[in-house]
Design a protein around this motif. Sequence first.
Motif, PDB file in Angstrom:
ATOM      1  N   PRO A 153       0.323  -1.689  -0.039  1.00 48.30           N
ATOM      2  CA  PRO A 153      -0.089  -0.260  -0.112  1.00 48.30           C
ATOM      3  C   PRO A 153       0.828   1.460   0.112  1.00 48.30           C
ATOM      4  O   PRO A 153       0.740   2.198  -0.438  1.00 48.30           O
ATOM      5  CB  PRO A 153      -0.807  -0.271   1.527  1.00 48.30           C
ATOM      6  N   ILE A 154       1.910   1.319   0.409  1.00 46.45           N
ATOM      7  CA  ILE A 154       3.100   2.426   0.230  1.00 46.45           C
ATOM      8  C   ILE A 154       3.965   2.443  -0.926  1.00 46.45           C
ATOM      9  O   ILE A 154       3.466   3.655  -0.756  1.00 46.45           O
ATOM     10  CB  ILE A 154       3.963   2.344   1.559  1.00 46.45           C
ATOM     11  N   VAL A 155       3.872   1.400  -1.231  1.00 46.57           N
ATOM     12  CA  VAL A 155       4.423   1.010  -2.130  1.00 46.57           C
ATOM     13  C   VAL A 155       3.499   2.245  -3.581  1.00 46.57           C
ATOM     14  O   VAL A 155       4.318   3.735  -4.136  1.00 46.57           O
ATOM     15  CB  VAL A 155       5.664   0.330  -2.735  1.00 46.57           C
ATOM     16  N   ILE A 156       2.123   1.610  -3.226  1.00 45.22           N
ATOM     17  CA  ILE A 156       1.183   2.116  -4.748  1.00 45.22           C
ATOM     18  C   ILE A 156       0.968   3.765  -4.642  1.00 45.22           C
ATOM     19  O   ILE A 156       0.637   4.265  -5.105  1.00 45.22           O
ATOM     20  CB  ILE A 156      -0.144   1.023  -4.268  1.00 45.22           C
ATOM     21  N   ASN A 157       1.083   4.233  -3.429  1.00 39.97           N
ATOM     22  CA  ASN A 157      -0.031   5.331  -2.999  1.00 39.97           C
ATOM     23  C   ASN A 157       1.096   6.457  -2.947  1.00 39.97           C
ATOM     24  O   ASN A 157       0.549   7.406  -4.015  1.00 39.97           O
ATOM     25  CB  ASN A 157      -0.227   5.570  -1.687  1.00 39.97           C
ATOM     26  N   THR A 158       2.636   5.520  -2.731  1.00 45.41           N
ATOM     27  CA  THR A 158       3.623   6.551  -3.205  1.00 45.41           C
ATOM     28  C   THR A 158       3.884   7.279  -4.727  1.00 45.41           C
ATOM     29  O   THR A 158       4.063   8.221  -5.251  1.00 45.41           O
ATOM     30  CB  THR A 158       5.132   6.273  -2.209  1.00 45.41           C
ATOM     31  N   THR A 191       3.836   9.237   2.739  1.00 42.23           N
ATOM     32  CA  THR A 191       3.426   7.309   2.948  1.00 42.23           C
ATOM     33  C   THR A 191       4.740   7.291   3.209  1.00 42.23           C
ATOM     34  O   THR A 191       4.914   5.954   3.576  1.00 42.23           O
ATOM     35  CB  THR A 191       2.136   8.044   1.671  1.00 42.23           C
ATOM     36  N   VAL A 192       5.681   7.505   2.726  1.00 45.74           N
ATOM     37  CA  VAL A 192       7.054   6.759   2.371  1.00 45.74           C
ATOM     38  C   VAL A 192       7.462   6.499   3.907  1.00 45.74           C
ATOM     39  O   VAL A 192       7.646   6.179   4.489  1.00 45.74           O
ATOM     40  CB  VAL A 192       8.061   7.532   1.870  1.00 45.74           C
ATOM     41  N   GLY A 193       6.720   7.473   4.578  1.00 46.59           N
ATOM     42  CA  GLY A 193       7.083   8.164   6.456  1.00 46.59           C
ATOM     43  C   GLY A 193       6.781   6.829   6.873  1.00 46.59           C
ATOM     44  O   GLY A 193       7.378   5.831   7.779  1.00 46.59           O
ATOM     45  N   CYS A 215      -9.741   8.361  -5.192  1.00 42.83           N
ATOM     46  CA  CYS A 215      -9.726   8.647  -4.015  1.00 42.83           C
ATOM     47  C   CYS A 215     -10.205   7.777  -3.419  1.00 42.83           C
ATOM     48  O   CYS A 215      -9.718   7.716  -2.236  1.00 42.83           O
ATOM     49  CB  CYS A 215     -10.867  10.351  -4.310  1.00 42.83           C
ATOM     50  N   VAL A 216     -10.952   6.996  -4.155  1.00 45.38           N
ATOM     51  CA  VAL A 216     -11.500   5.784  -2.795  1.00 45.38           C
ATOM     52  C   VAL A 216      -9.909   5.071  -2.086  1.00 45.38           C
ATOM     53  O   VAL A 216     -10.045   4.414  -1.126  1.00 45.38           O
ATOM     54  CB  VAL A 216     -12.374   5.249  -2.852  1.00 45.38           C
ATOM     55  N   LEU A 217      -9.614   4.233  -4.043  1.00 48.03           N
ATOM     56  CA  LEU A 217      -8.030   3.939  -3.865  1.00 48.03           C
ATOM     57  C   LEU A 217      -7.131   4.117  -2.393  1.00 48.03           C
ATOM     58  O   LEU A 217      -6.725   3.030  -1.409  1.00 48.03           O
ATOM     59  CB  LEU A 217      -8.023   3.075  -4.962  1.00 48.03           C
ATOM     60  N   ILE A 218      -6.750   5.635  -3.088  1.00 50.84           N
ATOM     61  CA  ILE A 218      -6.076   5.745  -1.609  1.00 50.84           C
ATOM     62  C   ILE A 218      -6.012   6.407  -0.446  1.00 50.84           C
ATOM     63  O   ILE A 218      -5.627   5.559   0.396  1.00 50.84           O
ATOM     64  CB  ILE A 218      -6.086   7.903  -2.349  1.00 50.84           C
ATOM     65  N   ALA A 219      -7.693   6.136   0.021  1.00 55.68           N
ATOM     66  CA  ALA A 219      -8.041   6.527   0.955  1.00 55.68           C
ATOM     67  C   ALA A 219      -8.373   5.068   1.649  1.00 55.68           C
ATOM     68  O   ALA A 219      -7.359   5.122   2.710  1.00 55.68           O
ATOM     69  CB  ALA A 219      -9.498   6.836   0.998  1.00 55.68           C
ATOM     70  N   VAL A 220      -8.067   4.061   1.218  1.00 54.57           N
ATOM     71  CA  VAL A 220      -8.283   2.576   1.531  1.00 54.57           C
ATOM     72  C   VAL A 220      -7.052   2.120   1.920  1.00 54.57           C
ATOM     73  O   VAL A 220      -5.917   1.833   3.152  1.00 54.57           O
ATOM     74  CB  VAL A 220      -8.585   1.456   0.848  1.00 54.57           C
ATOM     75  N   LEU A 221      -5.612   2.529   0.853  1.00 55.56           N
ATOM     76  CA  LEU A 221      -4.080   2.508   0.661  1.00 55.56           C
ATOM     77  C   LEU A 221      -3.746   2.689   2.281  1.00 55.56           C
ATOM     78  O   LEU A 221      -2.838   3.006   2.672  1.00 55.56           O
ATOM     79  CB  LEU A 221      -3.658   2.111  -0.425  1.00 55.56           C
ATOM     80  N   SER A 222      -4.274   4.486   2.363  1.00 53.98           N
ATOM     81  CA  SER A 222      -4.083   5.478   3.116  1.00 53.98           C
ATOM     82  C   SER A 222      -3.520   4.274   4.675  1.00 53.98           C
ATOM     83  O   SER A 222      -2.840   4.713   5.735  1.00 53.98           O
ATOM     84  CB  SER A 222      -4.424   6.620   3.315  1.00 53.98           C
ATOM     85  N   ILE A 223      -4.992   4.643   4.729  1.00 55.10           N
ATOM     86  CA  ILE A 223      -5.630   3.507   6.349  1.00 55.10           C
ATOM     87  C   ILE A 223      -4.095   2.291   6.384  1.00 55.10           C
ATOM     88  O   ILE A 223      -3.506   2.283   7.417  1.00 55.10           O
ATOM     89  CB  ILE A 223      -7.039   3.640   5.951  1.00 55.10           C
ATOM     90  N   MET A 224      -4.153   1.232   5.205  1.00 56.08           N
ATOM     91  CA  MET A 224      -3.505   0.248   5.083  1.00 56.08           C
ATOM     92  C   MET A 224      -1.928   0.364   5.526  1.00 56.08           C
ATOM     93  O   MET A 224      -1.873   0.099   6.313  1.00 56.08           O
ATOM     94  CB  MET A 224      -3.627  -0.594   3.615  1.00 56.08           C
ATOM     95  N   ALA A 225      -2.313   1.721   4.833  1.00 56.36           N
ATOM     96  CA  ALA A 225      -0.100   2.204   4.962  1.00 56.36           C
ATOM     97  C   ALA A 225      -0.239   2.685   6.699  1.00 56.36           C
ATOM     98  O   ALA A 225       0.751   2.374   7.434  1.00 56.36           O
ATOM     99  CB  ALA A 225      -0.152   2.818   4.126  1.00 56.36           C
ATOM    100  N   SER A 226      -0.717   3.273   6.546  1.00 59.69           N
ATOM    101  CA  SER A 226      -0.707   3.572   8.250  1.00 59.69           C
ATOM    102  C   SER A 226      -0.361   2.315   9.255  1.00 59.69           C
ATOM    103  O   SER A 226      -0.115   2.949  11.090  1.00 59.69           O
ATOM    104  CB  SER A 226      -1.977   4.909   8.486  1.00 59.69           C
TER     105      SER A 226
END
Length: 142
Positions: free
Chosen positions: A7-12, A68-70, A129-140
């Motif tokens: 998720p971090i790689v994709i969102n970044t 996100t990389v953080g 935007c939904v994909l980014i939101a979901v991946l952000s939650i997963m990344a966190s």
Amino acid sequence: MFVMLLPIVINTCVFIFLSAIHFYWAFDGKWGVGGVVPVNAEGRQMLDPGKFGTIIVALGLLAFALVTVGNTGVFDALVGRSVIIWATRGIALLFTLRAIGDFTYVGFFKKIKNTTFARNDTRIFSPLCVLIAVLSIMASMA
């Protein structure tokens, strides 16, 4: 481990790509510029971000990529992990709200649906935007 980083790689990558497109537009690039700004029923643009506004968006997207990389821990010596986690969740909230929209011009619940922007928004922008939101939650949670 790689699955946790996906998720971090994709969102970044998405944030860097979107940032690059905005920089391209800010410096008079024409490719892809049609149908990316909300318009009313008469076809009049509802906002004109101009060069400065577009650069601000590009820089913001680049900042989102860094946040996100953080989540990998690379910035732990500079910024507490909890700050990164909450910033990433903030990004998720921001993109969730964008997907929901303003109930008129943008988002899944918009009223104006018969413009090029509205069709692009329904097919591309809001789902992204939904994909980014979901991946952000997963990344966190990585």
